[in-house]
Design an enzyme around this catalytic site. Structure first.
Site, PDB file in Angstrom:
ATOM      1  NE  ARG A 554      -2.545   0.807   3.631  1.00 45.31           N
ATOM      2  CZ  ARG A 554      -3.268   0.661   4.744  1.00 45.31           C
ATOM      3  NH1 ARG A 554      -4.542   0.310   4.683  1.00 45.31           N
ATOM      4  NH2 ARG A 554      -2.728   0.858   5.921  1.00 45.31           N
ATOM      5  CE1 TYR A 683     -39.177   7.701  -1.851  1.00 42.05           C
ATOM      6  CE2 TYR A 683     -37.656   7.072  -0.094  1.00 42.05           C
ATOM      7  CZ  TYR A 683     -38.369   8.052  -0.790  1.00 42.05           C
ATOM      8  OH  TYR A 683     -38.239   9.348  -0.424  1.00 42.05           O
ATOM      9  CG  ASP A 734     -33.336  11.807   6.198  1.00 42.11           C
ATOM     10  OD1 ASP A 734     -32.106  11.920   6.280  1.00 42.11           O
ATOM     11  OD2 ASP A 734     -34.047  12.387   5.366  1.00 42.11           O
TER      12      ASP A 734
HETATM   13  C1  LIG Z   1      -5.705   1.567  11.362  1.00 43.74           C
HETATM   14  C2  LIG Z   1      -4.333   1.136  11.523  1.00 43.74           C
HETATM   15  C3  LIG Z   1      -3.964   0.334  12.633  1.00 43.74           C
HETATM   16  C4  LIG Z   1      -4.939  -0.226  13.613  1.00 43.74           C
HETATM   17  O1  LIG Z   1      -5.543  -1.366  13.084  1.00 43.74           O
HETATM   18  P1  LIG Z   1      -6.636  -2.196  13.883  1.00 43.74           P
HETATM   19  O2  LIG Z   1      -6.875  -3.399  13.065  1.00 43.74           O
HETATM   20  O3  LIG Z   1      -7.836  -1.313  13.964  1.00 43.74           O
HETATM   21  O4  LIG Z   1      -6.059  -2.467  15.206  1.00 43.74           O
HETATM   22  C5  LIG Z   1      -2.615   0.059  12.817  1.00 43.74           C
HETATM   23  N1  LIG Z   1      -1.690   0.522  11.938  1.00 43.74           N
HETATM   24  C6  LIG Z   1      -2.022   1.258  10.848  1.00 43.74           C
HETATM   25  C7  LIG Z   1      -0.936   1.711   9.929  1.00 43.74           C
HETATM   26  C8  LIG Z   1      -3.340   1.582  10.596  1.00 43.74           C
HETATM   27  O5  LIG Z   1      -3.669   2.299   9.536  1.00 43.74           O
END
Ligand SMILES: *Cc1c(COP(=O)(O)O)cnc(C)c1O
Length: 790
Positions: A554, A683, A734
């Site tokens: 990523r 709807y 809503d």
């Molecule tokens: C969101 C995130 C976490 C936390 O992850 P969880 O699964 O919610 O514990 C840890 N490190 C990074 C880089 C994140 O983006």
């Protein structure tokens, strides 16, 4: 004086430097070697070294207790301790000046603090005692030294700490070894046996619904309606009589709790008409302090049920813990039942305002108004009655304030809270701050001492409210916070959050702001690094966090980038400081990816030493999210990053029971319609016609609030009066409609639970093929958040 107490999750010694800075000059410690920075760092302080600081606190309180020869009630049992205590105090307050435990202060620490409140004006003490394991009650009994006792009942709470129910009841009974009279319900057989074993007959006073001939007070329920219960009582001793009383409650726990109080009044031979008068005034006990969002960016701390001096101190402590900018305001009614002369009482209140940094006081009530001159240190206004305040109330008088609303029951301050709350619509996300702390500690005790804890408060703290959660984390001493965007960090800073904050997606145009607000960027590419260095040309910038990509694919520097990165770091060593290096696992929540995760961790451990060598100093290294913290205890490194676990979801699904659900989304039924057979709903007429009559409830929540459209047409259900109600037709923007045909007692105004204890997030997410993360973060910001602590 500060007692440095050690528990399973905390060590009071850690707080010494901070407390010294804040002026504490006397410390009770039990491990001299655990005093941070050594004795030399506290030149003006005195230290008392004891075997055990907690035992010392209890001994001091026990000594204090010995100074008073007044009747003292001790209350224990599995359920109802706090309510029985509060109600007994309400029932006896016309005759006595009562000192009682504030809130649920019934632990090894809470009991001594409660007993410490006793002073020479009190004529009666009422203290509750709660235990979870063997040996604890004898210590509480020494502190409380009750002369009277109430055993409320015996349930299954805390069974883990005891070998058998007999052992548990025997342990609890120890509170009463020296009482003159013990009150209990004879229908709890185990309690009855244990009481008979402990005390002679003449020191027991019992009531019963099942054994009318074998109890002092025989109770028969004559009539139970929706909101009251009529009971006949026959009293064998001390005087043979019969009476009928009406209890203003219908639910079984309340009836039982009220009957304990009734038994005590009968034993004291209070006249029947007077007993009824007092029963009529019994008021529900608020078990929690709530913080609510209110108009003009204000927050209201709602504590409108009682107002005594000890409770006021607790509430002011809670107010003082709010680091928000803007004024701290207190709306306070007359303080009741202090036993102090009014001038002294309000003098003490005034002194507390100063120590708790209250800047504005609104006093309501004849007594506090009379003593307004005592409050010359703050901006102030006084009103004789709540009505007078409300008549003069304009929303623009309050801006960006944190407002504690603290009033005795009879002042009806809930009307003030209602005036403050923007009534947007009936959907509320309740956030349980105690559950949050429980979850925090669950992870924290799994860390080695010295391992730091970063908590992810991105995406509005997973929907739970970033400032409120961050504030709690700051109080509980997390080491770092992380957000996704600079603006989220700026908002935390504007609310007074001072913890270090990492920003995961910093954009170059936010570097200026990050400098201004001391936010530390995550740098994940050469491009970002160059931008940052360029910005750092004119000014020193905050330290950075280097993101390393070990398999997530990523963001981050890859292993083959390390040489080039090392060169850049070395060249810019003078103007660039690295605070940490991190990587993120792609599959920490699933055991099937363990090998891959191990490879990622190994890559991280290959990359970081090379970078540290280039920097010439070592930095914090961190890799694990919530699931990883549990799965890879040997890879916590210097810090871990807690996310979803804090909010009550155990991502791997293996330890879910250990966590407490934190948030609960609920709405209200706006209207119920009875639909004849053959009618469609909503709807596109997607709620298909059926062959029988239906009751359809319209709820005040739709996809714009975060109730996903995929829940439509029977996929989702909500919980009404404890029972499932399936969604009918499409979810609207809503609103949505649910079928309550199977719940005949459902009516407009009822709550409908979307998720919470009755409807676990994981189950709900699975219904639409998503994960709890998405449900939590999609609760719209227009949904009001209510924060509470028990
Ligand atoms: C969101 C995130 C976490 C936390 O992850 P969880 O699964 O919610 O514990 C840890 N490190 C990074 C880089 C994140 O983006």
């Amino acid at each position: 004086m500060f007692f440095a107490i050690r528990g399973t999750q905390h060590n009071g010694h850690r707080y010494l430097p901070d407390l010294y800075r804040r002026g504490v000059r006397l410390f009770v410690v039990d491990r001299a070697e655990e005093i941070p920075e050594g004795l030399g760092a506290y030149p003006e302080a005195s230290f008392l070294l004891t075997e055990d600081s907690l035992l010392a606190l209890q001994a001091v309180a026990a000594h204090h207790r010995q100074q008073f020869r007044i009747p003292v009630f001790g209350i224990t049992g599995s359920n109802g301790k706090t309510i029985v205590k509060e109600w007994l105090a309400q029932l006896l307050s016309p005759d006595e000046l009562i000192c009682k435990s504030p809130r649920s202060y019934n632990s090894q620490v809470g009991v001594p603090l409660s007993v410490w409140e006793l002073n020479s004006t009190h004529t009666l003490g009422i203290f509750e005692a709660g235990i979870s394991e063997l040996g604890e009650m004898a210590r509480l009994a020494r502190v409380i030294k009750p002369t009277l006792g109430i055993f409320t009942n015996l349930g299954t709470a805390h069974d883990a700490g005891f070998a058998s129910p007999q052992e548990k009841v025997g342990e609890k009974m120890q509170l009463f070894a020296d009482v003159d009279t013990l009150f209990y319900c004879r229908d709890h057989e185990a309690v009855h046996l244990a009481a008979q074993a402990l005390l002679p007959e003449h020191r027991l006073f019992t009531w019963s619904r099942r054994h009318p001939h074998d109890a002092h007070v025989a109770v028969t329920v004559a009539e139970a309606s929706a909101d009251r219960t009529v009971v006949h009582v026959g009293i064998a001793r001390p005087l043979a009589q019969e009476h009928t009383f009406t209890l203003p409650f219908a639910d079984e726990p309340s009836v039982e709790n009220a009957l304990h109080g009734l038994a005590v009044l009968l034993w004291r031979q209070v006249p029947a008409t007077e007993i009824q008068r007092r029963l009529d005034r019994l008021a529900p006990v608020a078990m929690r302090l709530e913080m609510k969002q209110a108009l003009n960016d204000c927050y209201v701390l709602d504590d409108t049920y009682n107002n005594d001096l000890a409770g006021l101190t607790l509430a002011l402590d809670a107010l003082a813990r709010q680091p928000r900018r803007g004024r701290r305001t207190l709306i306070l009614s007359d303080v009741l039942e202090s036993g102090l002369p009014a001038a002294e009482l309000y003098g003490r209140v005034a002194a507390q305002l100063a120590t708790h940094k209250v800047e504005r006081l609104i006093g309501i009530g004849p007594e506090i108004s009379q003593h307004q001159l005592l409050f010359d240190g703050v901006e102030r206004a006084f009103f004789p009655q709540t009505e007078d305040f409300l008549a003069n109330f304009h929303s623009d008088q309050f801006q960006h304030e944190t407002i504690l609303v603290k009033g005795a029951r009879r002042f009806g301050f809930e009307r003030i809270v209602a005036a403050f709350q923007q009534k947007i619509h009936g959907t509320v996300l309740e956030v349980n701050l105690d559950a949050l702390v429980h979850n925090l500690n669950y992870y924290r005790i799994r860390l080695m001492p010295g391992t730091k804890l970063m908590v992810m408060v991105k995406a509005f703290a997973y929907g739970s409210g970033s400032y409120e959660v961050a504030n709690l984390l700051q109080f509980h001493r997390a080491d770092y916070l992380a957000v996704a965007y600079a603006d989220e960090g700026v908002e935390l800073r504007q609310h007074g959050i001072s913890l270090p904050i990492m920003v995961m997606n910093p954009s170059p145009d936010s570097f200026q702001k990050m400098q201004q607000y001391h936010l530390e960027p995550e740098i994940y590419s050469f491009e970002r690094l160059r931008d940052y260095l360029r910005a750092a040309h004119d000014q020193p910038l905050p330290a950075i966090h280097l993101k390393l990509d070990t398999g997530m694919r990523r963001l981050g520097f890859a292993e083959e980038d390390i040489d080039e990165l090392s060169i850049v770091l070395r060249e810019n060593a003078a103007r660039l400081r690295v605070a940490s290096m991190l990587t993120h696992l792609a599959g920490a929540d699933e055991a099937q990816h363990n090998d891959f995760s191990r490879q990622q961790l190994a890559a991280f451990q290959r990359m970081t030493p090379r970078l540290e060598a280039a920097l010439g100093y070592s930095v914090i290294k961190h890799a694990l999210n919530s699931a990883g913290i549990l799965r890879f205890p040997d890879a916590h490194f210097d810090m871990v990053r807690l996310g979803i676990g804090l909010y009550g979801v155990e991502a791997s699904g293996e330890n879910q029971e250990a966590l407490r659900p934190v948030s609960s989304l609920r709405t209200t039924i706006s209207q119920i319609k009875t639909l004849p057979a053959g009618h469609t709903v909503g709807y596109g007429r997607r709620g298909q016609a059926v062959a029988h009559e239906r009751r359809i409830a319209t709820l005040a929540i739709g996809y714009a609030d975060g109730y996903d459209r995929r829940f439509g047409n029977g996929v989702g259900h909500v919980v009404v009066r404890g029972q499932p109600a399936p969604v009918v037709g499409n979810v609207c923007m809503d609103m949505c409609m649910v079928d309550v045909t199977a719940i005949p007692e459902a009516q407009a105004g009822d709550n409908a639970i979307i998720f919470g204890e009755e409807m676990p997030l994981t189950t709900l997410a699975a219904r639409i093929g998503t994960i709890p993360y998405e449900l939590l973060t999609s609760v719209s910001e227009r949904v009001k958040r209510v924060f509470f602590a028990e």
